[in-house]
Design a protein around this motif. Structure first.
Motif, PDB file in Angstrom:
ATOM      1  N   GLU A  63       8.452  47.038  24.885  1.00  0.00           N
ATOM      2  CA  GLU A  63       9.448  47.054  26.073  1.00  0.00           C
ATOM      3  C   GLU A  63       9.034  46.373  27.310  1.00  0.00           C
ATOM      4  O   GLU A  63       7.911  46.309  27.352  1.00  0.00           O
ATOM      5  CB  GLU A  63       9.494  48.668  26.270  1.00  0.00           C
ATOM      6  CG  GLU A  63      10.037  49.487  25.033  1.00  0.00           C
ATOM      7  CD  GLU A  63      10.317  50.898  25.458  1.00  0.00           C
ATOM      8  OE1 GLU A  63      10.049  51.125  26.437  1.00  0.00           O
ATOM      9  OE2 GLU A  63      10.526  51.791  24.570  1.00  0.00           O
ATOM     10  N   PHE A  64       9.946  46.023  27.763  1.00  0.00           N
ATOM     11  CA  PHE A  64       9.676  44.989  29.031  1.00  0.00           C
ATOM     12  C   PHE A  64       9.090  46.124  30.175  1.00  0.00           C
ATOM     13  O   PHE A  64       9.573  46.915  30.402  1.00  0.00           O
ATOM     14  CB  PHE A  64      10.849  44.607  29.481  1.00  0.00           C
ATOM     15  CG  PHE A  64      10.960  43.151  30.483  1.00  0.00           C
ATOM     16  CD1 PHE A  64      10.519  41.935  29.804  1.00  0.00           C
ATOM     17  CD2 PHE A  64      10.811  43.234  31.768  1.00  0.00           C
ATOM     18  CE1 PHE A  64      10.082  40.889  30.802  1.00  0.00           C
ATOM     19  CE2 PHE A  64      10.305  42.464  32.822  1.00  0.00           C
ATOM     20  CZ  PHE A  64      10.063  41.098  32.271  1.00  0.00           C
ATOM     21  N   PRO A  65       7.938  45.724  30.564  1.00  0.00           N
ATOM     22  CA  PRO A  65       7.208  46.439  31.408  1.00  0.00           C
ATOM     23  C   PRO A  65       8.038  46.710  32.790  1.00  0.00           C
ATOM     24  O   PRO A  65       8.772  45.723  33.144  1.00  0.00           O
ATOM     25  CB  PRO A  65       5.831  46.030  31.741  1.00  0.00           C
ATOM     26  CG  PRO A  65       6.211  44.494  31.270  1.00  0.00           C
ATOM     27  CD  PRO A  65       7.102  44.603  30.207  1.00  0.00           C
ATOM     28  N   ASP A  66       7.620  47.654  33.545  1.00  0.00           N
ATOM     29  CA  ASP A  66       8.307  47.721  34.975  1.00  0.00           C
ATOM     30  C   ASP A  66       7.857  46.408  35.591  1.00  0.00           C
ATOM     31  O   ASP A  66       6.616  46.076  35.538  1.00  0.00           O
ATOM     32  CB  ASP A  66       7.615  48.768  35.660  1.00  0.00           C
ATOM     33  CG  ASP A  66       8.013  50.130  35.021  1.00  0.00           C
ATOM     34  OD1 ASP A  66       9.145  50.104  34.537  1.00  0.00           O
ATOM     35  OD2 ASP A  66       7.336  51.331  35.129  1.00  0.00           O
ATOM     36  N   ARG A  67       8.663  46.005  36.648  1.00  0.00           N
ATOM     37  CA  ARG A  67       8.529  44.517  36.885  1.00  0.00           C
ATOM     38  C   ARG A  67       7.515  44.813  38.670  1.00  0.00           C
ATOM     39  O   ARG A  67       8.177  46.026  39.309  1.00  0.00           O
ATOM     40  CB  ARG A  67       9.942  43.850  37.541  1.00  0.00           C
ATOM     41  CG  ARG A  67      10.672  43.184  36.167  1.00  0.00           C
ATOM     42  CD  ARG A  67      11.535  42.653  36.419  1.00  0.00           C
ATOM     43  NE  ARG A  67      11.460  41.333  37.298  1.00  0.00           N
ATOM     44  CZ  ARG A  67      10.862  40.379  36.776  1.00  0.00           C
ATOM     45  NH1 ARG A  67      10.452  40.246  35.476  1.00  0.00           N
ATOM     46  NH2 ARG A  67      10.695  39.324  37.509  1.00  0.00           N
ATOM     47  N   GLN A  68       6.947  43.978  38.860  1.00  0.00           N
ATOM     48  CA  GLN A  68       6.049  44.264  40.139  1.00  0.00           C
ATOM     49  C   GLN A  68       6.983  43.682  41.136  1.00  0.00           C
ATOM     50  O   GLN A  68       7.931  43.016  41.169  1.00  0.00           O
ATOM     51  CB  GLN A  68       5.016  43.189  40.241  1.00  0.00           C
ATOM     52  CG  GLN A  68       4.212  43.191  41.634  1.00  0.00           C
ATOM     53  CD  GLN A  68       3.040  42.055  41.478  1.00  0.00           C
ATOM     54  OE1 GLN A  68       2.743  41.782  40.406  1.00  0.00           O
ATOM     55  NE2 GLN A  68       2.725  41.651  42.641  1.00  0.00           N
ATOM     56  N   GLN A  69       7.080  44.667  42.549  1.00  0.00           N
ATOM     57  CA  GLN A  69       8.002  44.310  43.607  1.00  0.00           C
ATOM     58  C   GLN A  69       7.725  43.037  44.231  1.00  0.00           C
ATOM     59  O   GLN A  69       6.450  42.518  44.428  1.00  0.00           O
ATOM     60  CB  GLN A  69       7.879  45.256  44.557  1.00  0.00           C
ATOM     61  CG  GLN A  69       8.767  45.107  45.607  1.00  0.00           C
ATOM     62  CD  GLN A  69       8.820  46.259  46.662  1.00  0.00           C
ATOM     63  OE1 GLN A  69       8.119  47.302  46.220  1.00  0.00           O
ATOM     64  NE2 GLN A  69       9.600  46.250  47.689  1.00  0.00           N
ATOM     65  N   GLN A  70       8.704  41.993  44.534  1.00  0.00           N
ATOM     66  CA  GLN A  70       8.452  40.816  44.967  1.00  0.00           C
ATOM     67  C   GLN A  70       8.764  40.811  46.522  1.00  0.00           C
ATOM     68  O   GLN A  70      10.072  40.900  46.804  1.00  0.00           O
ATOM     69  CB  GLN A  70       9.395  39.751  44.078  1.00  0.00           C
ATOM     70  CG  GLN A  70       9.253  38.278  44.794  1.00  0.00           C
ATOM     71  CD  GLN A  70       9.984  37.333  43.993  1.00  0.00           C
ATOM     72  OE1 GLN A  70      10.782  37.683  43.121  1.00  0.00           O
ATOM     73  NE2 GLN A  70      10.217  35.935  44.312  1.00  0.00           N
ATOM     74  N   VAL A  86       4.266  40.798  36.212  1.00  0.00           N
ATOM     75  CA  VAL A  86       3.068  40.725  36.960  1.00  0.00           C
ATOM     76  C   VAL A  86       2.659  39.393  37.592  1.00  0.00           C
ATOM     77  O   VAL A  86       2.573  38.579  36.696  1.00  0.00           O
ATOM     78  CB  VAL A  86       1.841  41.766  36.774  1.00  0.00           C
ATOM     79  CG1 VAL A  86       0.727  41.845  37.481  1.00  0.00           C
ATOM     80  CG2 VAL A  86       2.070  43.167  36.056  1.00  0.00           C
ATOM     81  N   PHE A  87       2.339  39.198  38.908  1.00  0.00           N
ATOM     82  CA  PHE A  87       1.883  37.915  39.342  1.00  0.00           C
ATOM     83  C   PHE A  87       1.197  38.296  40.423  1.00  0.00           C
ATOM     84  O   PHE A  87       0.878  39.072  41.249  1.00  0.00           O
ATOM     85  CB  PHE A  87       3.264  37.073  39.779  1.00  0.00           C
ATOM     86  CG  PHE A  87       4.336  37.990  40.666  1.00  0.00           C
ATOM     87  CD1 PHE A  87       4.010  37.790  41.932  1.00  0.00           C
ATOM     88  CD2 PHE A  87       5.399  38.431  39.997  1.00  0.00           C
ATOM     89  CE1 PHE A  87       4.892  38.730  42.734  1.00  0.00           C
ATOM     90  CE2 PHE A  87       6.164  39.314  40.787  1.00  0.00           C
ATOM     91  CZ  PHE A  87       6.138  39.354  42.275  1.00  0.00           C
TER      92      PHE A  87
END
Length: 197
Positions: A63-70, A86-87
Protein backbone atom coordinates in the motif's frame (compact mmCIF):
# COMPACT_ATOMS: atom_id res chain seq x y z
CA UNK A 1 8.12 6.14 -54.52
CA UNK A 2 6.77 2.86 -53.13
CA UNK A 3 5.97 2.23 -49.45
CA UNK A 4 9.06 0.05 -49.12
CA UNK A 5 11.32 2.76 -50.54
CA UNK A 6 9.70 5.40 -48.30
CA UNK A 7 10.24 3.20 -45.23
CA UNK A 8 13.86 2.60 -46.18
CA UNK A 9 14.43 6.35 -46.67
CA UNK A 10 12.88 7.12 -43.28
CA UNK A 11 14.96 4.44 -41.60
CA UNK A 12 18.19 6.06 -42.78
CA UNK A 13 17.15 9.58 -41.70
CA UNK A 14 15.60 8.65 -38.33
CA UNK A 15 17.77 9.50 -35.32
CA UNK A 16 19.42 6.65 -33.43
CA UNK A 17 18.44 4.11 -36.07
CA UNK A 18 21.78 2.42 -36.55
CA UNK A 19 22.14 -0.11 -39.32
CA UNK A 20 22.04 -3.58 -37.82
CA UNK A 21 24.07 -6.11 -39.75
CA UNK A 22 22.69 -9.58 -40.26
CA UNK A 23 24.12 -12.09 -37.77
CA UNK A 24 27.00 -14.18 -39.07
CA UNK A 25 25.60 -17.32 -37.46
CA UNK A 26 22.04 -18.53 -37.03
CA UNK A 27 20.55 -19.18 -33.59
CA UNK A 28 20.81 -22.93 -34.19
CA UNK A 29 24.52 -22.67 -35.11
CA UNK A 30 25.18 -20.62 -31.97
CA UNK A 31 23.36 -23.18 -29.79
CA UNK A 32 25.49 -25.96 -31.26
CA UNK A 33 28.74 -24.04 -30.79
CA UNK A 34 28.12 -22.39 -27.37
CA UNK A 35 26.63 -24.59 -24.62
CA UNK A 36 23.61 -22.88 -23.07
CA UNK A 37 23.36 -20.08 -25.66
CA UNK A 38 19.82 -18.69 -25.89
CA UNK A 39 18.58 -20.67 -22.88
CA UNK A 40 16.16 -17.89 -21.95
CA UNK A 41 14.82 -17.11 -25.43
CA UNK A 42 11.75 -19.29 -24.97
CA UNK A 43 9.53 -17.67 -22.29
CA UNK A 44 8.29 -21.09 -21.17
CA UNK A 45 11.87 -21.98 -20.10
CA UNK A 46 12.28 -18.95 -17.84
CA UNK A 47 11.84 -19.55 -14.10
CA UNK A 48 10.19 -16.13 -13.77
CA UNK A 49 7.81 -16.64 -16.71
CA UNK A 50 4.60 -17.38 -14.75
CA UNK A 51 5.20 -14.31 -12.56
CA UNK A 52 5.52 -12.13 -15.65
CA UNK A 53 1.93 -12.80 -16.69
CA UNK A 54 -0.67 -10.29 -15.44
CA UNK A 55 -3.42 -11.50 -13.15
CA UNK A 56 -1.42 -14.26 -11.43
CA UNK A 57 -1.69 -14.12 -7.64
CA UNK A 58 1.82 -13.84 -6.18
CA UNK A 59 0.94 -13.04 -2.57
CA UNK A 60 2.78 -9.74 -2.77
CA UNK A 61 0.92 -6.74 -1.39
CA UNK A 62 1.88 -3.12 -0.94
CA UNK A 63 0.00 0.00 0.00
CA UNK A 64 1.21 3.48 -0.77
CA UNK A 65 2.63 4.85 2.52
CA UNK A 66 1.47 8.07 4.14
CA UNK A 67 3.01 11.03 2.36
CA UNK A 68 5.39 13.39 4.14
CA UNK A 69 4.04 16.92 4.43
CA UNK A 70 5.67 19.28 1.95
CA UNK A 71 6.14 22.65 3.67
CA UNK A 72 8.47 24.16 1.08
CA UNK A 73 8.67 23.30 -2.63
CA UNK A 74 11.17 20.55 -3.37
CA UNK A 75 13.01 20.00 -6.63
CA UNK A 76 11.86 16.93 -8.51
CA UNK A 77 13.13 15.09 -11.55
CA UNK A 78 11.02 15.61 -14.65
CA UNK A 79 11.01 11.83 -15.12
CA UNK A 80 8.88 11.41 -11.98
CA UNK A 81 5.23 12.35 -11.68
CA UNK A 82 5.23 12.96 -7.91
CA UNK A 83 7.70 13.29 -5.07
CA UNK A 84 8.45 10.07 -3.19
CA UNK A 85 6.51 9.55 0.05
CA UNK A 86 9.59 10.54 2.09
CA UNK A 87 12.19 13.11 1.02
CA UNK A 88 15.00 15.09 2.59
CA UNK A 89 14.47 18.54 4.06
CA UNK A 90 17.89 19.23 5.60
CA UNK A 91 19.16 21.32 2.67
CA UNK A 92 16.37 23.50 1.29
CA UNK A 93 17.06 25.60 -1.78
CA UNK A 94 18.39 29.07 -1.06
CA UNK A 95 20.01 31.96 -2.88
CA UNK A 96 21.77 31.81 -6.23
CA UNK A 97 22.78 28.16 -5.77
CA UNK A 98 19.15 27.26 -5.11
CA UNK A 99 18.06 28.99 -8.31
CA UNK A 100 20.73 27.07 -10.26
CA UNK A 101 19.63 23.77 -8.70
CA UNK A 102 15.99 24.49 -9.49
CA UNK A 103 16.93 25.22 -13.10
CA UNK A 104 19.00 21.99 -13.24
CA UNK A 105 15.84 19.99 -12.58
CA UNK A 106 14.27 21.34 -15.76
CA UNK A 107 16.61 18.88 -17.54
CA UNK A 108 16.25 15.12 -17.34
CA UNK A 109 18.68 13.09 -15.24
CA UNK A 110 20.11 11.55 -18.40
CA UNK A 111 21.33 14.94 -19.63
CA UNK A 112 24.81 16.24 -18.84
CA UNK A 113 23.36 19.74 -18.29
CA UNK A 114 21.44 18.43 -15.24
CA UNK A 115 24.56 17.24 -13.46
CA UNK A 116 26.84 20.07 -14.60
CA UNK A 117 24.38 22.64 -13.27
CA UNK A 118 24.16 20.79 -9.95
CA UNK A 119 27.97 20.81 -9.68
CA UNK A 120 28.04 24.51 -10.56
CA UNK A 121 25.47 25.18 -7.82
CA UNK A 122 27.73 23.38 -5.32
CA UNK A 123 30.68 25.56 -6.35
CA UNK A 124 28.59 28.73 -6.05
CA UNK A 125 27.41 27.62 -2.61
CA UNK A 126 30.99 26.95 -1.50
CA UNK A 127 32.11 30.36 -2.78
CA UNK A 128 29.29 32.12 -0.93
CA UNK A 129 30.24 30.35 2.30
CA UNK A 130 33.91 31.31 1.85
CA UNK A 131 32.96 34.96 1.39
CA UNK A 132 30.55 34.79 4.31
CA UNK A 133 33.32 33.38 6.52
CA UNK A 134 35.35 36.55 5.95
CA UNK A 135 32.72 38.49 7.88
CA UNK A 136 33.14 36.26 10.96
CA UNK A 137 35.77 36.30 13.70
CA UNK A 138 37.18 33.00 12.40
CA UNK A 139 37.39 33.13 8.59
CA UNK A 140 38.37 30.10 6.53
CA UNK A 141 42.08 29.37 6.53
CA UNK A 142 42.93 27.71 3.21
CA UNK A 143 46.49 26.86 4.29
CA UNK A 144 45.75 24.82 7.41
CA UNK A 145 42.33 23.48 6.40
CA UNK A 146 43.56 21.84 3.21
CA UNK A 147 46.42 19.92 4.82
CA UNK A 148 49.16 21.59 2.76
CA UNK A 149 51.38 22.10 5.83
CA UNK A 150 51.01 18.45 6.86
CA UNK A 151 52.04 17.32 3.39
CA UNK A 152 55.21 19.42 3.63
CA UNK A 153 55.98 18.60 7.28
CA UNK A 154 55.49 14.83 6.94
CA UNK A 155 57.01 14.59 3.48
CA UNK A 156 54.16 12.50 2.10
CA UNK A 157 54.11 14.43 -1.14
CA UNK A 158 57.52 12.94 -2.00
CA UNK A 159 56.53 9.29 -1.49
CA UNK A 160 56.95 7.13 -4.54
CA UNK A 161 53.93 5.46 -6.03
CA UNK A 162 51.40 8.12 -5.05
CA UNK A 163 49.29 9.09 -8.02
CA UNK A 164 48.67 12.61 -6.74
CA UNK A 165 52.42 13.29 -6.56
CA UNK A 166 52.40 13.93 -10.31
CA UNK A 167 50.15 16.95 -9.96
CA UNK A 168 51.12 18.11 -6.45
CA UNK A 169 52.83 21.16 -7.92
CA UNK A 170 49.40 22.29 -9.13
CA UNK A 171 47.68 21.99 -5.74
CA UNK A 172 48.93 25.33 -4.29
CA UNK A 173 47.65 27.12 -7.38
CA UNK A 174 44.22 25.50 -7.06
CA UNK A 175 44.00 26.20 -3.32
CA UNK A 176 45.51 29.67 -3.18
CA UNK A 177 44.55 30.88 -6.65
CA UNK A 178 40.93 31.82 -5.89
CA UNK A 179 41.98 33.59 -2.69
CA UNK A 180 44.69 35.57 -4.48
CA UNK A 181 42.27 36.54 -7.24
CA UNK A 182 39.65 37.58 -4.66
CA UNK A 183 42.28 39.68 -2.86
CA UNK A 184 43.35 41.37 -6.08
CA UNK A 185 39.71 42.07 -6.96
CA UNK A 186 39.11 43.60 -3.51
CA UNK A 187 42.26 45.71 -3.87
CA UNK A 188 41.15 46.93 -7.31
CA UNK A 189 37.72 47.79 -5.89
CA UNK A 190 39.30 49.77 -3.03
CA UNK A 191 41.53 51.68 -5.46
CA UNK A 192 38.57 52.51 -7.68
CA UNK A 193 36.59 53.66 -4.62
CA UNK A 194 39.50 55.84 -3.46
CA UNK A 195 39.80 57.43 -6.90
CA UNK A 196 36.06 58.12 -6.91
CA UNK A 197 36.29 59.87 -3.54
Amino acid sequence: MSDTETGAAQQHTAPYAAHKAAPKESAQELRERIPGWGADLDPADRPSHPKEQPGIATGAHWEFPDRQQQNVPREMSIEHGILPPVFGTSAPLHGISGAIRKYAYSYGEGRAAHWLLLMAADRVDAGVHHVRSLATLRPDNPVTETGVLSEIRLGRHRRQGRVDAHHSWLDPLLVAGPWVLAGLAALAALRALRRGL
